[in-house]
Design a protein around this motif. Structure first.
Motif, short mmCIF file in Angstrom:
data_model
loop_
_atom_site.label_atom_id
_atom_site.label_comp_id
_atom_site.label_asym_id
_atom_site.label_seq_id
_atom_site.Cartn_x
_atom_site.Cartn_y
_atom_site.Cartn_z
N THR A 95 -37.47 16.44 -140.47
CA THR A 95 -38.35 15.74 -139.52
C THR A 95 -37.57 14.82 -138.59
OG1 THR A 95 -40.09 15.93 -141.18
CG2 THR A 95 -40.47 14.33 -139.44
N CYS A 119 -50.96 11.98 -137.60
CA CYS A 119 -50.63 12.39 -138.97
C CYS A 119 -49.38 11.64 -139.46
CB CYS A 119 -50.38 13.89 -139.04
SG CYS A 119 -51.76 14.88 -138.46
N THR A 120 -49.44 10.34 -139.45
CA THR A 120 -48.22 9.53 -139.64
C THR A 120 -47.72 9.46 -141.08
OG1 THR A 120 -47.17 7.52 -138.82
CG2 THR A 120 -49.26 7.22 -139.98
N GLY A 121 -48.59 9.64 -142.08
CA GLY A 121 -48.15 9.60 -143.48
C GLY A 121 -47.49 8.27 -143.81
N CYS A 124 -42.95 7.29 -141.18
CA CYS A 124 -41.51 7.44 -140.91
C CYS A 124 -41.21 7.75 -139.44
CB CYS A 124 -40.87 8.47 -141.84
SG CYS A 124 -41.59 10.11 -141.74
N ASP A 142 -53.74 8.42 -139.02
CA ASP A 142 -53.83 9.33 -140.16
C ASP A 142 -55.29 9.32 -140.62
OD1 ASP A 142 -51.35 10.46 -142.18
OD2 ASP A 142 -53.39 10.52 -142.98
N LEU A 143 -55.71 10.43 -141.21
CA LEU A 143 -57.07 10.48 -141.76
C LEU A 143 -57.15 9.74 -143.10
CD1 LEU A 143 -59.91 11.62 -141.38
CD2 LEU A 143 -59.13 13.76 -142.40
N SER A 144 -56.01 9.65 -143.76
CA SER A 144 -55.98 9.06 -145.10
C SER A 144 -55.75 7.54 -145.05
CB SER A 144 -54.85 9.72 -145.91
OG SER A 144 -54.45 8.90 -146.98
N GLY A 168 -58.40 8.04 -138.68
CA GLY A 168 -59.35 8.99 -138.11
C GLY A 168 -58.79 10.39 -138.07
N ASN A 169 -59.68 11.32 -137.73
CA ASN A 169 -59.36 12.73 -137.66
C ASN A 169 -58.65 13.01 -136.33
OD1 ASN A 169 -59.39 15.50 -137.68
ND2 ASN A 169 -61.53 15.68 -138.28
N LEU A 170 -57.37 13.22 -136.35
CA LEU A 170 -56.55 13.42 -135.16
C LEU A 170 -56.94 12.45 -134.04
CD1 LEU A 170 -55.99 17.29 -135.11
CD2 LEU A 170 -54.54 15.50 -136.08
N ASN A 192 -46.18 15.60 -137.02
CA ASN A 192 -45.76 16.51 -138.08
C ASN A 192 -47.01 16.74 -138.92
OD1 ASN A 192 -44.58 17.95 -140.14
ND2 ASN A 192 -43.63 16.16 -141.10
N MET A 215 -53.67 17.14 -148.88
CA MET A 215 -54.13 16.91 -147.50
C MET A 215 -52.96 16.77 -146.52
SD MET A 215 -56.25 13.49 -146.85
CE MET A 215 -56.53 12.95 -145.20
N ALA A 216 -51.76 16.55 -147.05
CA ALA A 216 -50.59 16.46 -146.17
C ALA A 216 -49.96 17.84 -145.97
CB ALA A 216 -49.56 15.51 -146.76
N PHE A 226 -53.93 22.87 -137.21
CA PHE A 226 -53.70 21.58 -136.55
C PHE A 226 -53.07 21.77 -135.16
CE2 PHE A 226 -54.52 20.16 -140.77
CZ PHE A 226 -55.06 18.89 -140.63
C1 LIG Z 1 -47.09 16.71 -143.23
S1 LIG Z 1 -47.71 15.06 -143.49
C2 LIG Z 1 -46.65 14.21 -142.38
C3 LIG Z 1 -46.38 12.79 -142.73
C4 LIG Z 1 -45.29 12.12 -141.88
N1 LIG Z 1 -45.59 12.16 -140.46
C5 LIG Z 1 -43.94 12.76 -142.14
O1 LIG Z 1 -43.42 13.42 -141.23
O2 LIG Z 1 -43.40 12.61 -143.23
C6 LIG Z 1 -49.26 15.18 -142.67
C7 LIG Z 1 -50.16 13.94 -142.66
O3 LIG Z 1 -51.37 14.32 -141.97
C8 LIG Z 1 -52.45 13.61 -142.51
N2 LIG Z 1 -53.69 14.33 -142.14
C9 LIG Z 1 -54.24 15.41 -142.74
N3 LIG Z 1 -55.35 15.80 -142.07
C10 LIG Z 1 -55.48 14.95 -141.02
C11 LIG Z 1 -56.42 14.83 -139.94
N4 LIG Z 1 -57.44 15.70 -139.84
N5 LIG Z 1 -56.26 13.84 -139.05
C12 LIG Z 1 -55.23 12.97 -139.17
N6 LIG Z 1 -54.30 13.03 -140.15
C13 LIG Z 1 -54.42 14.00 -141.06
C14 LIG Z 1 -52.15 13.58 -144.00
O4 LIG Z 1 -52.85 12.54 -144.63
C15 LIG Z 1 -50.62 13.40 -144.00
O5 LIG Z 1 -50.31 12.02 -144.09
#
Ligand SMILES: C[S@@+](CC[C@H](N)C(=O)[O-])C[C@H]1O[C@@H](n2cnc3c(N)ncnc32)[C@H](O)[C@@H]1O
Length: 286
Positions: A95, A119-121, A124, A142-144, A168-170, A192, A215-216, A226
């Motif tokens: 990444t 989708c920041t998780g 990072c 992030d949704l979570s 929120g969702n995207l 990501n 969910m990630a 996505f």
């Molecule tokens: C592949 S991980 C990436 C995390 C981080 N950006 C990284 O590169 O390590 C994807 C992230 O997307 C989030 N996610 C999943 N569905 C989502 C949605 N509908 N809207 C926003 N975020 C979402 C998950 O909670 C997860 O934290």
């Protein structure tokens, strides 16, 4: 230390864990608060009872394939140390290419600009960009809520202050937010997102499948769900000439690049990661 490291090595080898000796030495080093080199050179040192108890508990967790990063509670990314636990995906070295692309393709906004990380998780990507571009305004979504709690903590620990977090969702996270500027347009959108095909999730290594948040990982039937949304919805959110860059799974780059083209993005590029896998697709809004 040497004896316990050998015992853990044999145990990990027997359970099919990759690089068992390295993993065992790192785990002993972490449990005892010493370096891996000390574990190797100070092999004759005997362990205290509490040290042995702590180490046994860690070996038990690693033996069940829990990721090393969760055991240690942290992972390095782009030279920074991020707190991680089961609420977030473990940041991957691959990444880092996404960060490189975002920085290298936007020198014209090096002294400012607005950056959105979907989708920041663990945060990072967003936090690294915020540190690299201290005068930019960075928004991470992030949704979570659980993931965002980890990301917020990382931003605090790493001193990234030019950063806001939205749940929120995207893009809905941005739509529902009151940002200090309007309209909410960005010079850079990065993501990501989850990109593993649903059926493939069950075939992943146990370290990923059984521990990292589903969910990630789950990107829908073909793993591309996505990208369809991000590529089409980014257009309304990017400034003219703004950059969209997304990480993709192995083999997905041609399909995602095609998606960029079908939505009119220009100067589309595919960047390989250190393993020479096509890893990041990026393009400019015309
Ligand atoms: C592949 S991980 C990436 C995390 C981080 N950006 C990284 O590169 O390590 C994807 C992230 O997307 C989030 N996610 C999943 N569905 C989502 C949605 N509908 N809207 C926003 N975020 C979402 C998950 O909670 C997860 O934290």
């Amino acid at each position: 230390m040497g004896e316990i490291a050998r015992w853990a090595t044999d145990d990990f080898r027997g359970r099919g864990i990759d690089s068992p000796r390295l993993e065992a030495e790192l785990l002993v080093a972490f449990a005892l608060g010493v370096t891996r080199m000390q574990v190797i050179v100070d092999g004759a040192r005997l362990l205290e009872k509490e040290e042995l108890t702590k180490l046994r508990a860690l070996v038990k967790r690693r033996r069940s394939h829990e990721p090393m990063a969760y055991l240690r509670g942290e992972r390095e990314f782009y030279g920074l140390t991020f707190k991680v636990d089961k609420r977030v995906l473990v940041p991957r070295p691959d990444t880092e290419a996404l960060v490189d692309v975002a920085l290298e393709r936007t020198p014209h906004v090096a002294l400012g600009g607005r950056i959105l990380d979907l989708c920041t998780g663990s945060g990072c990507v967003a936090i690294t960009l915020a540190k690299q571009r201290p005068t930019a305004d960075v928004v991470a979504t992030d949704l979570s809520a659980d993931a965002l709690a980890v990301a917020r903590e990382n931003a605090r620990l790493l001193g990234a202050y030019n950063l806001s977090f939205l749940q929120g969702n995207l893009f809905e996270a941005v739509d529902n937010a009151r940002l200090p500027w309007s309209p909410a347009k960005f010079e850079i959108v990065v993501s990501n997102p989850p990109y593993i095909a649903t059926a493939e999730c069950e075939t992943l290594m146990p370290t990923v499948r059984d521990f990292e948040p589903r969910m990630a990982l789950d990107g829908g039937d073909d793993g591309l769900d996505f990208y369809h949304r991000i590529v089409s919805e980014s257009k309304a959110r990017l400034t003219n000439g703004g950059l969209l860059a997304v990480e993709v799974g192995a083999g997905q780059a041609p399909a995602v690049a095609e998606l960029f083209a079908s939505h009119g993005y220009t100067t589309i590029e595919i960047r390989r990661d250190l393993a020479q896998i096509e890893r990041v697709v990026s393009g400019l809004k015309p």
